[in-house]
Design an enzyme around this catalytic site. Structure first.
Site, PDB file in Angstrom:
ATOM      1  CB  CYS A 155      -0.931   0.026   1.201  1.00 15.35           C
ATOM      2  SG  CYS A 155      -1.084  -1.532   2.051  1.00 15.35           S
ATOM      3  CG  HIS A 175      -6.160   2.532   0.872  1.00 15.76           C
ATOM      4  ND1 HIS A 175      -4.997   3.004   0.311  1.00 15.76           N
ATOM      5  CD2 HIS A 175      -5.785   1.514   1.694  1.00 15.76           C
ATOM      6  CE1 HIS A 175      -3.967   2.291   0.766  1.00 15.76           C
ATOM      7  NE2 HIS A 175      -4.417   1.386   1.598  1.00 15.76           N
TER       8      HIS A 175
END
Lengths: 140, 391
Positions: free
Chosen positions: B86, B338
């Site tokens: 991420c 996200h």
């Protein structure tokens, strides 16, 4: 794709997964798990592999409902960080306990349990889990 | 000291379930916007850096640098793909910065892109879990939420933080995102909604968690020489004043601390030192709140709150619009969304717009300094990037 099991991959990790073998740093003395070629704390290259203490306390835990594919039949799974009596920390699932009975500071011991069966190839993976440590009964 | 690196164009797509758009479509939309802002043609680029996490594991696609650079007309240019779970987007910006600062390139496009919504949630959960350690975390079926829940419980118990105090973070994120046209979730929630939402990995609830979404963001980086090649001169010039990157063990068990994100302290210190500032100079930050606990621990690691205090400060009203700094005026990962490998680029693009004064949501008026911090894994690969308005 879920973690793909293979005989060689399982075999390589057997000492750490079946006998809780971790690392011990000859310089700073700290123990760690999983073992690494260099001490993760002080950077010393003088590291040996040792069997770690098999008892410890639950430092923190997570009662987990959303798990990976291949584990949905086991949910909820209680994952924990266990601080062993020799200071090493281990991440592993808890077993033989109702999730609502788990609390931080709970004493636990390591056991080897089945983790997952690979349905495509029939391989069975075993690993470390921790179960509550029952206080020894007096007179036994 | 490396030469100055300016951000001369940004482009974003709304974060959403873009069933009608492919990885290439999303990347091109954001990238061409960023180039258009600066009046730069793809053939004028020296390099393209792509940030992405899941194209391999979900989309069966490697070779992203070549695929995406040629899809926008940058054939025969340098292009490659940067991957750090991420944290891929932040590392892509860090890499693009390095190319320009070193003098190797004058104009570099950094694009983060993620296509997550083609598959059911358990498939995505399994792919995201690869941010953890394969043999001793992923092996046991742990989801990414489970690993973060371990940190959340420890933090709440150790510092006596209540569920209600933790819940203000997602409440603030949803309120901020309401005005952001690029945000995935634009509706307000209450602390009660958070506390009553479905349990994902106790103590993490659904409304503590960032949603699954598709999106792309791009920033165009230029050297002093690169500025001369722009078709349009920027009205407000923003520079990357400092960068930091630090890693920690992927496995939680071998960390020095479990109630903190120590690698972010190191990354931030590098960025602050390079920029020559203290944290109190910051007007605006975009931090990585994949979960409520990640946002809270980020504020502490950045030196914006004492250890154990950030959640209580947020609950008392700090870091909301009007404060200094404002945290995540975009709505953060929680509500802007996200799209994992793109998130770090979104943050840098949003801070750039804040400093230019043209962010189309919650504005931080007169902002001079901003910071973006992006986290790969549950604290293992971390970038901190300080931006400054030059003129």
């Amino acid at each position: 794709m879920a973690y793909r099991l293979s005989p060689a991959r399982l075999w390589r990790e057997k000492d750490s997964r079946y006998r809780l073998v971790g690392g011990m740093c000859r310089r700073c003395g700290r123990r760690f798990y999983p073992p690494r070629p260099v001490c993760p704390y002080c950077g010393s290259k003088s590291v040996e592999r040792v069997e770690l203490a098999r008892q410890g306390v639950v430092e923190t835990f997570a009662i987990t409902y959303t798990v990976q594919e291949g584990f949905r039949d086991q949910a909820p799974i209680v994952y924990a960080i266990v601080k062993l009596d020799d200071g090493a920390r281990v991440f592993a699932p808890l077993t033989d306990v109702e999730p609502e009975k788990v609390h931080t500071g709970m004493r636990v011991e390591a056991v080897v349990r089945r983790v997952r069966v690979d349905d495509d190839h029939g391989l069975i993976a075993y690993g470390i889990k921790f179960r509550p440590l029952r206080p020894a009964k007096s007179g036994q | 000291m490396p030469g100055p690196v300016y951000i001369v164009g940004v482009g974003l797509t709304k974060v959403s379930r873009h069933f009608d758009k492919s990885l290439i479509d999303l990347f091109a939309e954001a990238s061409l916007k960023a180039l258009e802002e600066a009046g730069v043609e793809p053939r004028d680029l020296d390099a393209v850096v792509v940030g992405n996490m899941l194209a391999n594991s979900l989309g069966s696609q490697d070779s992203l640098g070549a695929l995406l650079a040629t899809s926008i007309g940058a054939r025969y240019k340098a292009a490659f793909h940067v991957k750090a779970a991420c944290g891929s987007g932040g590392v892509a910006v860090y890499t693009g910065y390095s190319l320009v600062a070193s003098g190797l390139a004058d104009l570099v496009l950094v694009g983060g892109v993620e296509k997550m919504t083609d598959y059911p949630t358990p498939v995505i959960t399994t792919a995201l879990a690869q941010a953890g350690e394969a043999e001793y975390e992923v092996f046991y079926g742990a989801s990414f939420a489970a690993l973060n829940a371990l940190m959340m419980r420890l933090y709440m118990e150790k510092y006596g933080v209540s569920r209600d105090e933790m819940s203000e973070w997602p409440v603030m994120m949803h309120a901020n995102a309401e005005k952001n046209p690029y945000a995935q979730i634009r509706r307000r929630i209450s602390r009660e909604d958070v506390a009553k939402s479905r349990v994902v990995a106790d103590p993490i609830r659904l409304l503590d968690s960032s949603p699954i979404g598709d999106g792309a963001a791009a920033v165009l980086l230029a050297s002093e020489n690169g500025l001369k090649k722009l078709g349009k001169k920027p009205d407000v010039l923003v520079e990357i004043a400092g960068v930091g990157l630090a890693v920690d063990t992927v496995e939680l068990s071998n960390r020095e601390e479990l109630d903190a994100i120590p690698a972010l302290r190191y990354a931030a210190l590098q960025a602050y030192n390079m920029a020559g500032i203290e944290p109190k100079k910051l007007d605006v930050v975009e931090v990585h709140d994949a979960f409520t606990i990640t946002g809270i621990l980020s504020l502490e690691a950045l030196g914006l709150a004492e250890k154990g205090k950030a959640a209580k400060l947020v609950a008392e009203g700090r870091f909301h619009p009007g404060d200094k700094p404002v945290a995540n005026p975009s709505g953060g990962l929680k509500a802007r969304g996200h799209p994992v490998g793109a998130t770090g680029v979104y943050q840098v693009a949003e801070i750039t717009m804040q400093l230019r004064g043209d962010f189309p949501g919650v504005k931080v008026e007169g902002a001079e300094y901003g910071l973006a911090s992006n986290i790969g894994g549950d604290g293992s690969t971390i970038t901190a990037i300080v931006l400054r308005r030059v003129r």
